[in-house]
Design an enzyme around this catalytic site. Sequence first.
Site, short mmCIF file in Angstrom:
data_model
loop_
_atom_site.label_atom_id
_atom_site.label_comp_id
_atom_site.label_asym_id
_atom_site.label_seq_id
_atom_site.Cartn_x
_atom_site.Cartn_y
_atom_site.Cartn_z
N TYR A 141 0.83 -1.14 -0.11
CA TYR A 141 -0.07 0.02 0.08
C TYR A 141 0.69 1.36 -0.12
O TYR A 141 0.40 2.48 -0.34
CB TYR A 141 -0.96 -0.03 1.22
CG TYR A 141 -1.88 -1.01 1.37
CD1 TYR A 141 -1.87 -2.29 0.84
CD2 TYR A 141 -3.21 -0.48 1.50
CE1 TYR A 141 -2.82 -3.21 0.77
CE2 TYR A 141 -4.35 -1.29 1.38
CZ TYR A 141 -4.03 -2.88 1.02
OH TYR A 141 -5.12 -3.84 1.20
N LYS A 186 2.96 -15.68 3.01
CA LYS A 186 3.19 -16.21 2.13
C LYS A 186 4.61 -16.63 1.65
O LYS A 186 5.36 -16.23 0.57
CB LYS A 186 2.42 -15.33 0.76
CG LYS A 186 2.37 -16.29 -0.53
CD LYS A 186 1.28 -17.12 -0.46
CE LYS A 186 1.09 -18.19 -1.90
NZ LYS A 186 0.53 -19.17 -1.87
N ASP A 219 -3.29 -18.51 1.71
CA ASP A 219 -4.28 -19.04 1.05
C ASP A 219 -4.89 -20.21 1.85
O ASP A 219 -6.05 -20.35 2.02
CB ASP A 219 -3.72 -19.58 -0.27
CG ASP A 219 -2.38 -20.41 -0.19
OD1 ASP A 219 -1.74 -20.03 0.78
OD2 ASP A 219 -1.84 -21.05 -0.94
N ASP A 243 -6.20 -7.01 5.25
CA ASP A 243 -7.25 -6.30 4.24
C ASP A 243 -8.22 -7.26 3.72
O ASP A 243 -9.52 -7.23 4.13
CB ASP A 243 -6.77 -5.41 3.32
CG ASP A 243 -7.77 -4.53 3.00
OD1 ASP A 243 -8.94 -4.36 3.46
OD2 ASP A 243 -7.46 -3.48 1.98
N ASP A 247 -12.15 -8.64 5.83
CA ASP A 247 -13.47 -8.69 5.14
C ASP A 247 -14.11 -10.24 5.08
O ASP A 247 -15.38 -10.18 5.29
CB ASP A 247 -13.26 -8.07 3.79
CG ASP A 247 -13.68 -6.49 4.00
OD1 ASP A 247 -13.32 -6.12 4.86
OD2 ASP A 247 -14.18 -5.93 2.85
#
Length: 354
Positions: A141, A186, A219, A243, A247
């Site tokens: 970001y 990851k 994942d 993020d 959600d």
Amino acid sequence: MEALIGVLAGDGIGPEVMAEALRVLKAVENKYQHRFVYEEALIGGIAIDTHGNPFPDATRKLCAEADAVLLGAVGGPKWSDPDSKIRPEQGLLGMRSAMGVFANLRPVQTHPALYASSPLRSERLHGVDILVVRELTGGAYFGKKERTADSATDVCTYTRMEIERVLRMAGELARTRRRKITSVDKANVLETSRLWRSIATELYAREYPDVQLDHLYVDAAAMHLLSRAADFDVLVTENLFGDILTDEASMLTGSLGMLPSASLNAEKRGLYEPIHGSAPDIAGRGIANPCGTILSAAMLLRHSLGLETEARAIESAVMAAVENGCRTADIALPGKAAVGTRAVGDAVLQALGA
Ligand code: NAD
């Protein structure tokens, strides 16, 4: 206790949900004999309209001085032209970096009264109590961005300092809970994740030997959040993964309108806001769910002012109101009429006994 609370209602449903959170905070003040001073300032679209700047100087000053800041929501169609150079969301990013709030905390708890509002089957929802700690000021970001007609680049950078401070925050929070941390990365693909994983392994072994650490690839974490959410306690991860996972996790609880968040800096001064946006589709109608903002006010009392008893009293009052059937349209039960924003505020005040 005395405290200065910055109040940034923002746009859309922001002022509607904020009004109820302030009534609840004022009731807590009376009941528990505190004195909070509330100072309002503009942010987002309304600040663009008034000052041509989504994060005006007066708002910046208030954020620097306040013990904590409570925010409604920013944005809306009026300011969403993608070619515009000035956008409401810049106010949010500016405020986060001005306050140095590097850790975003999102509690995800399920409650039987809300099982019917979740798209998941109720047997997957029993006993879910997760605290997601998302790194908020680093990663893709904030990295260098490049764009040509045919290619684009977003640089993702993390430093040891950025990783260590958010891992420590998660470690401290795990000690107030079930002492389990899942660090999500990851590391099979990304260099930043390999650094993250090695620092997490070292730091928790050295400084938090009483906390159990697991690592998960993002994942797999996305899948396990839906299949075995109750196994997680504290889940800590970098900005982009956090993020997305937060959600996803919000769907366990029933509605976006129920969920609070806290963004903290090293001194635990914080910015508190519901996770939903300005909901322009329902703004101005008095039907928005104020619970996410009221619960954000509870987090403010807990994390910035150290008022755990008062925070819990608000949380219990919100759940009592929902259990008693005082539910806005987003969480209304089939065949039952939904109530408005103000009625939810009234029910929470009543349950609070204030
Ligand atoms: P949103 O969260 O505003 O709305 C998504 C859906 O959820 C809508 O149907 C809305 O009616 C519903 N909803 C949201 N909050 C609710 C509540 N409290 N009670 C009942 N229903 C609720 O997301 P969006 O529609 O993608 O974005 C709208 C605007 O909000 C955009 O301008 C976006 O940039 C902005 N936004 C701001 C923030 C923030 O201020 N932190 C976060 C997300 C989006």
